[in-house]
Design an enzyme around this catalytic site. Structure first.
Site, PDB file in Angstrom:
ATOM      1  N   LYS A  72     -37.939  32.343 -42.317  1.00 15.55           N
ATOM      2  CA  LYS A  72     -36.686  33.047 -42.589  1.00 15.55           C
ATOM      3  C   LYS A  72     -35.564  32.348 -41.834  1.00 15.55           C
ATOM      4  O   LYS A  72     -35.758  31.911 -40.694  1.00 15.55           O
ATOM      5  CB  LYS A  72     -36.847  34.504 -42.145  1.00 15.55           C
ATOM      6  CG  LYS A  72     -35.720  35.455 -42.507  1.00 15.55           C
ATOM      7  CD  LYS A  72     -36.110  36.868 -42.080  1.00 15.55           C
ATOM      8  CE  LYS A  72     -35.045  37.898 -42.372  1.00 15.55           C
ATOM      9  NZ  LYS A  72     -35.460  39.270 -41.983  1.00 15.55           N
ATOM     10  N   SER A 149     -34.938  42.665 -45.571  1.00 15.56           N
ATOM     11  CA  SER A 149     -34.069  41.508 -45.563  1.00 15.56           C
ATOM     12  C   SER A 149     -34.813  40.164 -45.682  1.00 15.56           C
ATOM     13  O   SER A 149     -34.203  39.124 -45.932  1.00 15.56           O
ATOM     14  CB  SER A 149     -33.253  41.473 -44.261  1.00 15.56           C
ATOM     15  OG  SER A 149     -34.098  41.366 -43.124  1.00 15.56           O
ATOM     16  N   SER A 173     -38.166  45.339 -42.858  1.00 11.48           N
ATOM     17  CA  SER A 173     -37.674  44.158 -43.562  1.00 11.48           C
ATOM     18  C   SER A 173     -38.738  43.174 -43.999  1.00 11.48           C
ATOM     19  O   SER A 173     -38.454  42.252 -44.768  1.00 11.48           O
ATOM     20  CB  SER A 173     -36.648  43.418 -42.695  1.00 11.48           C
ATOM     21  OG  SER A 173     -35.542  44.236 -42.436  1.00 11.48           O
TER      22      SER A 173
END
Length: 486
Positions: A72, A149, A173
């Site tokens: 990420k 996310s 997330s």
């Protein structure tokens, strides 16, 4: 079938028997990343990945040796652009690696790229990053979201670009996108994995987390990534274990609690039916499962408590993103004007709203009524969960009240509704509990997941019971590329 369509364990066997090489895996993974149409990547690190893979010629016993992975884009990566999907960080290239990146690299894993996220990891839809919407690979028509996310990391594992992806989990997330994508999404106990080099969102809630396509792979990853880190004063000194060995098939005396008000708040009857089938399969194998009550007012409070605390911490942690220390420089006659212009142009409306909420909650005249009250509510919820863990080993529930949301039905705007089933996973962050989501079925071709949450530092038991769930569902290695049409 490509070797990238296999689990980490299976790829490892192919590597040590030299049926495939790290270079072949990396080249194919990079091509798959380039071919992907779901907006999953901020940056593909082709040159460095191929160079590293070329140096790996003699296999070793490390299960991550030669394994391609993604991170990420809120993990610091030395010499590789890192934007957290925000315009305020365009052009930022870190000078150091996050501890988890360092551990993976030292183990011989090869990062092929950085993945999209909701801007600064704030959001749950995968729509607020500066590159736009990230789509769910189970829907090739791009009508459904994968969620956020950690959206790009979820896509990379779901579409078999890589078998492992780093994410971060502050409210759900990793675990919510895992449900939408048919993946195993895991966050360990708070402090079990060092957060050094993870961009802070809300540090009292932030966890390093990750995606795999099997419970065993998740256990392999924690065995590598856990451990105290002198560079992270919040990392735990508590000794870990070989989590693969913890998956021992011994479920005797396991007790699972189902929080009835959360289950009752789910209106999708197909999800309930699938979940209850999973419950019955566990009971048939001797696991004790009981429904319990929980204060409804506390469950309704989860959403506002999370918003107040996370926004307040985010406001403080991101004050350095001012167009002077980081980010593009905007014109102004004073440094205040430069900062104002940078933050006005550098952040999306979602981030601005959250900073306004956080600043308001932290104002001296509002702290008692908002921030401190939220902290007291958090404490009450955690106390009640700990009472459950006095009598039960796990809490088991559907991970989401629906399958992956349609793009037109989803919003990151704050809501007046108390969405209990949509937000209860934040309990795992409130108390720092280990929590794992895994697939339990498909509805109209879209995956649905369930979540197991356990006591702090009992990750081994979480993996053990989840391995049993995985066996009963027969959904190990579910993915959009080879099983999406089922």
């Amino acid at each position: 079938m490509s070797y990238l369509d296999l689990t980490i364990e299976e790829i490892h066997q192919a590597l040590i028997t030299k049926k495939v090489t790290p270079l072949q895996l990396v080249k194919e993974a990079i091509q798959r990343a380039k071919d992907n149409k779901d907006n999953a990547f901020e940056y593909i690190d082709e040159k460095n990945a191929i160079e590293r893979a070329s140096l790996l010629t003699e296999p070793n016993d490390n299960l991550f040796w030669g394994i391609p992975y993604v991170a990420k884009d809120n993990f610091s990566t030395k010499g590789v652009p890192t934007t957290a999907s925000s315009n305020i960080l365009n052009g930022y290239v870190p000078l150091f690696d996050a501890t988890v990146i360092e551990k993976l690299n030292n183990a011989g894993a090869i990062m092929i790229g950085k993945t999209t996220l909701d801007e600064l990891a704030m959001g749950g839809t995968g729509t607020s990053g500066h590159k736009g919407i990230t789509y769910n690979p189970f829907d090739r028509n791009h009508n459904h979201l994968i969620g956020g996310s950690s959206c790009g990391s979820a896509v990379a594992v779901c579409d078999n670009i890589v078998p492992f992806a780093l994410g971060s989990d502050t409210g759900d997330s990793v675990r919510k996108p895992a449900s939408n994508a048919g993946l195993v999404g895991f966050k360990p106990t708070w402090g079990r994995i060092s957060r050094y080099g993870l961009f802070p969102f809300a540090p009292s809630l932030d966890h390093v987390a990750y995606f795999t396509r099997s419970v065993n792979d998740s256990a392999i990853a924690l065995t590598l990534l856990e451990g105290h880190d002198d560079k992270d004063m919040t990392s735990s000194f508590k000794q870990g274990q070989d989590y693969i060995k913890a998956i021992n098939g011994n479920y005797k005396n396991y007790k699972i609690a189902i929080i009835k008000p959360i289950l009752d708040s789910i209106n999708n009857q197909e999800i309930k039916k699938c979940f209850l089938e999973s419950v019955n399969n566990l009971k048939a194998r001797g696991v004790i499962i009981e429904e319990i009550d929980f204060d409804l007012d506390l469950l309704k409070a989860i959403y506002p408590i999370y918003n107040v605390i996370s926004c307040a911490e985010a406001t403080s942690n991101n004050a350095n993103l001012d167009g002077i220390k980081f980010g593009p420089r905007f014109e102004g006659n004073t440094y205040q004007e430069v900062m104002k212009n940078a933050r006005t142009n550098g952040f999306s409306s979602l981030i601005k709203r959250r900073f306004v909420i956080g600043s308001y909650a932290l104002m001296k005249e509002n702290q008692n009524e908002l921030f401190l009250r939220a902290q007291k509510g958090r404490r009450k919820i955690v106390d009640e969960i700990n009472k459950i863990f006095e009598n039960y080993d796990f809490i088991y529930l559907p991970a989401s009240p629906n399958t992956a949301p349609l793009i037109n039905d989803s919003s990151d705007a704050l809501s007046n509704e108390y969405l209990i089933a949509d937000n209860y996973l934040a309990i795992g962050n409130f108390g720092g509990f280990p929590s794992l989501t895994l697939p339990i079925g498909l509805i109209d071709g879209l995956p649905i997941g369930a979540n197991i949450t356990g006591r702090p530092f009992e990750e081994g038991k979480v993996f053990n019971i989840c391995s049993l769930i995985e066996k009963t569902t027969n959904l190990k290695n579910l993915n959009a590329r080879t099983k999406g049409d089922k």
